[in-house]
Design an enzyme around this catalytic site. Structure first.
Site, PDB file in Angstrom:
ATOM      1  N   THR A 168      -4.964  -0.852   0.749  1.00  0.00           N
ATOM      2  CA  THR A 168      -5.014  -0.745   2.215  1.00  0.00           C
ATOM      3  C   THR A 168      -4.453   0.619   2.620  1.00  0.00           C
ATOM      4  O   THR A 168      -5.196   1.571   2.761  1.00  0.00           O
ATOM      5  CB  THR A 168      -4.258  -1.899   2.890  1.00  0.00           C
ATOM      6  OG1 THR A 168      -2.959  -2.030   2.292  1.00  0.00           O
ATOM      7  CG2 THR A 168      -5.000  -3.217   2.739  1.00  0.00           C
ATOM      8  N   LYS A 195      -1.835  -3.127  -5.683  1.00  0.00           N
ATOM      9  CA  LYS A 195      -1.848  -2.422  -4.412  1.00  0.00           C
ATOM     10  C   LYS A 195      -0.516  -2.678  -3.729  1.00  0.00           C
ATOM     11  O   LYS A 195       0.086  -3.745  -3.845  1.00  0.00           O
ATOM     12  CB  LYS A 195      -3.020  -2.852  -3.525  1.00  0.00           C
ATOM     13  CG  LYS A 195      -3.010  -4.286  -3.021  1.00  0.00           C
ATOM     14  CD  LYS A 195      -2.177  -4.564  -1.794  1.00  0.00           C
ATOM     15  CE  LYS A 195      -2.526  -3.669  -0.647  1.00  0.00           C
ATOM     16  NZ  LYS A 195      -1.641  -4.005   0.551  1.00  0.00           N
ATOM     17  N   THR A 225       5.939  -9.009  -3.662  1.00  0.00           N
ATOM     18  CA  THR A 225       5.877  -7.975  -2.628  1.00  0.00           C
ATOM     19  C   THR A 225       4.697  -7.017  -2.737  1.00  0.00           C
ATOM     20  O   THR A 225       4.843  -5.833  -2.527  1.00  0.00           O
ATOM     21  CB  THR A 225       7.194  -7.189  -2.554  1.00  0.00           C
ATOM     22  OG1 THR A 225       7.405  -6.505  -3.774  1.00  0.00           O
ATOM     23  CG2 THR A 225       8.356  -8.094  -2.305  1.00  0.00           C
ATOM     24  N   GLU A 258       5.143   4.249   1.706  1.00  0.00           N
ATOM     25  CA  GLU A 258       4.580   4.938   2.872  1.00  0.00           C
ATOM     26  C   GLU A 258       5.478   6.102   3.297  1.00  0.00           C
ATOM     27  O   GLU A 258       6.630   5.916   3.666  1.00  0.00           O
ATOM     28  CB  GLU A 258       4.373   3.941   4.009  1.00  0.00           C
ATOM     29  CG  GLU A 258       3.250   2.975   3.698  1.00  0.00           C
ATOM     30  CD  GLU A 258       3.110   1.828   4.663  1.00  0.00           C
ATOM     31  OE1 GLU A 258       2.048   1.193   4.660  1.00  0.00           O
ATOM     32  OE2 GLU A 258       4.063   1.553   5.414  1.00  0.00           O
ATOM     33  N   ASN A 307       2.763   3.483  10.024  1.00  0.00           N
ATOM     34  CA  ASN A 307       2.842   2.130  10.563  1.00  0.00           C
ATOM     35  C   ASN A 307       2.577   2.072  12.064  1.00  0.00           C
ATOM     36  O   ASN A 307       2.142   1.046  12.582  1.00  0.00           O
ATOM     37  CB  ASN A 307       4.187   1.519  10.213  1.00  0.00           C
ATOM     38  CG  ASN A 307       4.228   1.063   8.768  1.00  0.00           C
ATOM     39  OD1 ASN A 307       3.648   0.051   8.401  1.00  0.00           O
ATOM     40  ND2 ASN A 307       4.866   1.854   7.910  1.00  0.00           N
ATOM     41  N   SER A 364      -5.174   0.840  13.901  1.00  0.00           N
ATOM     42  CA  SER A 364      -6.284   1.641  14.449  1.00  0.00           C
ATOM     43  C   SER A 364      -7.202   2.148  13.353  1.00  0.00           C
ATOM     44  O   SER A 364      -6.915   2.032  12.186  1.00  0.00           O
ATOM     45  CB  SER A 364      -5.705   2.819  15.238  1.00  0.00           C
ATOM     46  OG  SER A 364      -4.896   3.596  14.405  1.00  0.00           O
TER      47      SER A 364
END
Length: 407
Positions: A155, A181, A192, A279, A402, A407
């Site tokens: 993702t 992933k 997790t 991230e 995040n 979007s």
């Protein structure tokens, strides 16, 4: 995928696993032009084991997975990316059941031998029409590579993640491969992330479950990016038995130790890859805790450090502020004694027995923090408990990713 993380490790050359047929297709669960549905067919006789999230608001996929794991047998895996199908009530359950029926009818097997995972936005029911059309495309798609599978299940991941290892079991060479992933919503409370491990070894389901649970405890349960545990986390291991070894049923069987070691190696590699793709991550942080009253106490202390925004932002800013580590140890809720605590960054000890080291020179610590691989050592000074935890720094990139996630 966005620009690759600076901590990426290139995808390895991974062998095919006999008894595993993998395909990907476009279900278009989001407005993107990429494969987001993975369909993996498993030969009859494949054993399965798994661990799933402890998040109470888990998805229907996780609930179904838990039920199906009781059989110990698997014939197919379906992974949907872009929609987690979590917090979607009866409509979510209906979508998973429809996928299960469709795949079982295609293969000609029992519905409880089908495993389904979904990952992505929470609170949006998985569209059954897209799932069914995507599966029809997948059934007819060409056989793909492990890299294709790793890409399709992602993702917010910025690079494909895979790992491999081998072992000699009962005189036979067996292979283990895994794809995973995970980038955000990563905190250790079983798995997790979504991870899938495949081996051609013959392993009895109960022993495979024991080995996966043990490996999970020291790998996936020892990583964190942001302290958030997903609603969909699942790690599954499939053993096709095609290597021809006598089935492993206990540690007393020939090659069981070697197989367990290889499985643990793959799990550790995969866990590290998730942290490296945290991230916005710029630095990979290893936290070694020793001298705790128990191994579990050491792990909890390590996680308190790893989950501290103050520690993580200090590392991001390359600030040798070891007082933040002291703070995190003290808030962990585990036995600790301020006057016995010692801390090091890299090879440099900065505090010993509750005091700054005499003549402490911050320059080697500052130099260490400018690198991408950061080591923090903490000695509690109370016992023999040890643990290692892995995390990443916290940068503005995490906020940007995040804030724009839907979007």
């Amino acid at each position: 995928m966005s620009s690759p993380s600076p901590l990426l490790i290139p995808f390895p050359e991974m062998p095919d696993i006999a008894g595993v047929t993998k395909r990907v297709a476009k279900a278009r669960y989001k407005e993107w032009d990429r494969c987001d549905l993975t369909y993996i067919e498993l030969d009859e006789g494949t054993s399965v084991a798994g661990v799933t999230t402890r998040n109470i608001c888990c998805s229907s996929e996780v609930e179904l997975c838990r039920d199906n794991l009781k059989t110990g047998s698997a014939r197919a895996l379906v992974v949907n990316a872009g929609n987690s199908n979590a917090f979607t009530g009866y409509r979510g359950r209906e979508a998973v059941e429809a996928i299960t029926r469709q795949v079982a009818a295609h293969i000609g097997c029992a519905e409880n031998e089908i495993f389904v995972s979904s990952t992505g936005v929470i609170g949006v029911p998985l569209p059954k029409d897209k799932a069914e059309a995507g599966l029809r495309s997948a059934f007819e798609a060409p056989i793909c590579s492990w890299h294709d599978v790793a890409d399709a299940i992602g993702t917010t991941d910025t690079f494909a993640k895979g790992a491999k290892a081998g072992a000699i079991v009962d005189g036979k060479r067996v292979e283990i491969v895994g794809v995973i992933k995970g980038s955000g919503m990563i905190a250790p409370d079983m798995a997790t992330m979504l991870g899938y491990i495949f081996t051609d070894a013959a392993v009895e389901p109960a022993f495979l479950q024991q080995l996966l649970s043990e490996a999970n405890g020291s790998t996936f349960n020892c990583i964190t990016v942001d302290s958030d545990t997903s609603t969909s986390d699942t790690v599954l291991a499939f053993a096709t038995g095609k290597a021809g070894n006598r089935p492993i049923a206990s540690y007393g069987d020939e090659g069981a130790d070697a197989f367990a070691s290889a499985l643990n190696d793959v799990c550790r590699q995969l866990a590290h890859l998730v942290v490296r793709d945290g991230e916005g991550a710029q630095k990979f942080i290893e936290i070694k805790v020793s001298g705790a009253v128990s191994d579990e106490s050491a792990r909890q202390i390590g996680l308190a450090i790893a989950n501290s925004p103050l520690v993580k932002t200090a590392i991001a800013g390359e600030d040798a502020n070891w007082g933040r580590v002291v703070m995190a140890v003290g808030k962990a809720g585990e036995p600790a004694d301020r006057d016995k605590l010692s801390i090091s960054f890299g090879a440099t000890q900065v505090a010993r027995n509750g005091l700054p080291v005499d003549g402490y020179d911050e320059s080697p610590v500052s130099a260490h923090l400018k690198g991408q691989e950061i080591l923090i050592g903490v000695d509690i000074g109370l016992g023999s408990g040890n643990a290692t935890v892995w995390t990443c720094d916290l940068t503005h990139g995490y906020i940007s990713i995040n804030a724009d996630y839907r979007s």
